[in-house]
Scaffold this motif. Sequence first.
Motif: not given
Length: 202
Positions: A161-182
């Motif tokens: 459960y914790n691993k999915e929380d943490v690893v998914n932070l990276k995925k959300v971060f990447d998504y946010v950065v890509s949208k901000l770049a757009e």
Amino acid sequence: MVELKSIESLNLVDLCFLCAKNTTSLLFLDIETEGLSKEKNDITLIGVYTQGKYLPFIKGLNLERSLSLLKVSPIWVTFGGERFDLPFIKKRFPEVSMPVVHLDLYLASKLVGLNGGLKKIEKAIGIARETEGMNGYHAVKLWQRWVEAKDKNALRKLILYNKEDVVNLKKVFDYVVSKLAEQRKEGQKGGEIDEVRSSAIF
């Protein structure tokens, strides 16, 4: 090396881009606890994800070993950490200095129209979980089963459960950065940036 004086004037958008340019310095972080009170409840698990690797640090087993990363990582990335994770860490490990930069994705996600908790945002951007349906309450109960009955399956599920929380932070971060770049490319402002300046920086 990330220096505080170089980021003091950055707004939250530029802070996200700074983090994206310093990926080897990022420490994605999420904790599990015995409850919601940092005064009454202790940390049970500190999960970190850095340079493609997830590491769990567990109370009674190796929790103190997390200090080797907490003390040297200049950028911490959390979700809601300003109100939850960091106060608990300060209480549990007063000797640990806060990072040069703390990026709270709860705030950063709002810049690209993502609101709500981490799991709601994961669903909105198409991230699936093995631990679908679990939340912090279940994490507390799993820890109790481990402490009271040494239920290894409960501990394994808590770690997953914790691993999915943490690893998914990276995925959300990447998504946010890509949208901000757009948004930047399209000349969009990306929300009320000026109102969300250094609140995520320590």
